[in-house]
Write a protein that holds these residues in place. Structure first.
Motif, PDB file in Angstrom:
ATOM      1  N   VAL A 272       0.820  -1.217   0.000  1.00  9.10           N
ATOM      2  CA  VAL A 272       0.000   0.000   0.000  1.00  9.10           C
ATOM      3  C   VAL A 272       0.852   1.264   0.000  1.00  9.10           C
ATOM      4  N   SER A 273       2.023   1.218   0.651  1.00 10.32           N
ATOM      5  CA  SER A 273       2.834   2.438   0.798  1.00 10.32           C
ATOM      6  C   SER A 273       3.155   3.131  -0.524  1.00 10.32           C
ATOM      7  N   PRO A 274       3.546   2.410  -1.595  1.00  6.46           N
ATOM      8  CA  PRO A 274       3.818   3.126  -2.853  1.00  6.46           C
ATOM      9  C   PRO A 274       2.601   3.874  -3.396  1.00  6.46           C
ATOM     10  N   TYR A 275       1.407   3.311  -3.215  1.00  2.38           N
ATOM     11  CA  TYR A 275       0.204   3.978  -3.712  1.00  2.38           C
ATOM     12  C   TYR A 275      -0.140   5.204  -2.870  1.00  2.38           C
ATOM     13  N   ILE A 276       0.114   5.116  -1.557  1.00  2.86           N
ATOM     14  CA  ILE A 276      -0.092   6.303  -0.724  1.00  2.86           C
ATOM     15  C   ILE A 276       0.862   7.407  -1.144  1.00  2.86           C
ATOM     16  N   GLY A 277       2.138   7.037  -1.368  1.00  2.35           N
ATOM     17  CA  GLY A 277       3.095   8.022  -1.836  1.00  2.35           C
ATOM     18  C   GLY A 277       2.731   8.577  -3.204  1.00  2.35           C
ATOM     19  N   LEU A 278       2.212   7.722  -4.075  1.00  3.15           N
ATOM     20  CA  LEU A 278       1.798   8.183  -5.404  1.00  3.15           C
ATOM     21  C   LEU A 278       0.632   9.158  -5.313  1.00  3.15           C
ATOM     22  N   PHE A 279      -0.275   8.903  -4.375  1.00  2.00           N
ATOM     23  CA  PHE A 279      -1.380   9.846  -4.169  1.00  2.00           C
ATOM     24  C   PHE A 279      -0.847  11.213  -3.765  1.00  2.00           C
ATOM     25  N   GLY A 280       0.125  11.227  -2.826  1.00  2.00           N
ATOM     26  CA  GLY A 280       0.719  12.508  -2.439  1.00  2.00           C
ATOM     27  C   GLY A 280       1.420  13.192  -3.601  1.00  2.00           C
ATOM     28  N   THR A 281       2.070  12.400  -4.451  1.00  6.71           N
ATOM     29  CA  THR A 281       2.749  12.973  -5.613  1.00  6.71           C
ATOM     30  C   THR A 281       1.764  13.581  -6.602  1.00  6.71           C
ATOM     31  N   VAL A 282       0.707  12.845  -6.886  1.00  7.61           N
ATOM     32  CA  VAL A 282      -0.301  13.354  -7.822  1.00  7.61           C
ATOM     33  C   VAL A 282      -0.933  14.631  -7.287  1.00  7.61           C
ATOM     34  N   TRP A 283      -1.252  14.622  -6.001  1.00  4.99           N
ATOM     35  CA  TRP A 283      -1.872  15.809  -5.405  1.00  4.99           C
ATOM     36  C   TRP A 283      -0.910  17.006  -5.458  1.00  4.99           C
ATOM     37  N   GLY A 284       0.370  16.758  -5.153  1.00  4.40           N
ATOM     38  CA  GLY A 284       1.341  17.845  -5.186  1.00  4.40           C
ATOM     39  C   GLY A 284       1.539  18.405  -6.587  1.00  4.40           C
ATOM     40  N   ILE A 285       1.578  17.524  -7.590  1.00  8.19           N
ATOM     41  CA  ILE A 285       1.740  18.001  -8.963  1.00  8.19           C
ATOM     42  C   ILE A 285       0.508  18.779  -9.418  1.00  8.19           C
ATOM     43  N   MET A 286      -0.671  18.305  -9.050  1.00  7.43           N
ATOM     44  CA  MET A 286      -1.889  19.055  -9.375  1.00  7.43           C
ATOM     45  C   MET A 286      -1.854  20.437  -8.751  1.00  7.43           C
ATOM     46  N   HIS A 287      -1.426  20.505  -7.490  1.00  8.57           N
ATOM     47  CA  HIS A 287      -1.350  21.805  -6.817  1.00  8.57           C
ATOM     48  C   HIS A 287      -0.321  22.711  -7.487  1.00  8.57           C
ATOM     49  N   ALA A 288       0.801  22.117  -7.929  1.00 11.95           N
ATOM     50  CA  ALA A 288       1.834  22.921  -8.582  1.00 11.95           C
ATOM     51  C   ALA A 288       1.340  23.499  -9.901  1.00 11.95           C
ATOM     52  N   PHE A 289       0.622  22.698 -10.687  1.00 11.64           N
ATOM     53  CA  PHE A 289       0.149  23.184 -11.984  1.00 11.64           C
ATOM     54  C   PHE A 289      -1.034  24.126 -11.866  1.00 11.64           C
TER      55      PHE A 289
END
Length: 226
Positions: free
Chosen positions: A141-158
């Motif tokens: 599960v940990s990689p998917y939790i980290g991926l969720f944080g990454t996707v959210w951060g990239i969305m916020h950046a754009f």
């Protein structure tokens, strides 16, 4: 120098959005819990292997069954898993063997001793396998939790680029970098858990084979005793 300072790990953690920070905190908690489980399980399996080897050496070294049974009964709390399996089978065997001398009674006595050993074997395996499911879940599960944080951060950046007339790499790099840190922490939490789970599962399977082999061999000894 300022750009390097802005892109340092500590700066990325403190300047990340709230959602990304919560994801990172969750992953750190999972990682700490995983390492706690890894060290605890490693010690438990090492102790189980040592106690099993010691009892097998004593058992097959020609010791009397009655003497081994007395030692196992007196120190049951300090005994190893294999010794407790032996003690359970011997207790049931001694309890049932005086009920009759016909073939049906003898077979019932042996079956009762085997069932007692099997029940103790299951309890010992449950104890050895405890917290393995947590390591498996953390690893998957940990990689998917980290991926969720990454996707959210990239969305916020754009989405932050909407208020900027001329977007450059320097303006979007910090947001993407802080998002990728979440993926890195997710992998840091996942990889040790997966490696430890596979190793512990292998070690526990080998112990289970030794326990099952002992049950069958000890059952044959009890049959000859009858």
């Amino acid at each position: 120098m300022n750009a390097a300072a802005d892109l340092s790990i500590l700066s990325l953690l403190t300047q990340a959005t709230l959602v990304v920070q919560l994801v990172m905190a969750l992953l750190v908690a999972i990682s700490l819990a995983s390492w706690t489980a890894i060290f605890g399980k490693a010690l438990a399996i090492r102790r189980a292997r040592r106690e099993t080897a010691e009892f097998e050496k004593t058992f097959w070294g020609g010791a009397e069954l009655s003497q081994l049974y007395q030692q196992a009964s007196r120190g049951r709390r300090e005994a190893g898993a294999l010794e407790r399996i032996f003690e359970a089978g011997m207790t049931e065997f001694l309890k049932l063997r005086g009920r009759g001398q016909d073939s049906e009674s003898r077979q019932a006595t042996l079956d009762g001793a085997r069932r007692a050993m099997r029940a103790t074997y299951q309890r010992e395996m449950d104890a050895l396998e405890s917290r393995l499911s947590f390591l498996a879940s953390a690893g998957s599960v940990s990689p998917y939790i980290g991926l969720f944080g990454t996707v959210w951060g990239i969305m916020h950046a754009f989405t932050g680029l909407a208020s900027i007339e001329q977007a450059t790499l320097a303006s979007v790099a910090p947001g993407i970098a802080e998002a990728l840190v979440a993926t890195a922490i997710g992998l840091f939490a996942s990889i040790p858990a997966v490696v430890a789970y596979n190793r512990f599962a292998h070690d526990i399977d080998r112990l289970a084979n030794r326990f099952e082999t002992f049950i069958e061999e000890f059952s044959n000894i009890l049959q000859r005793q009858r």
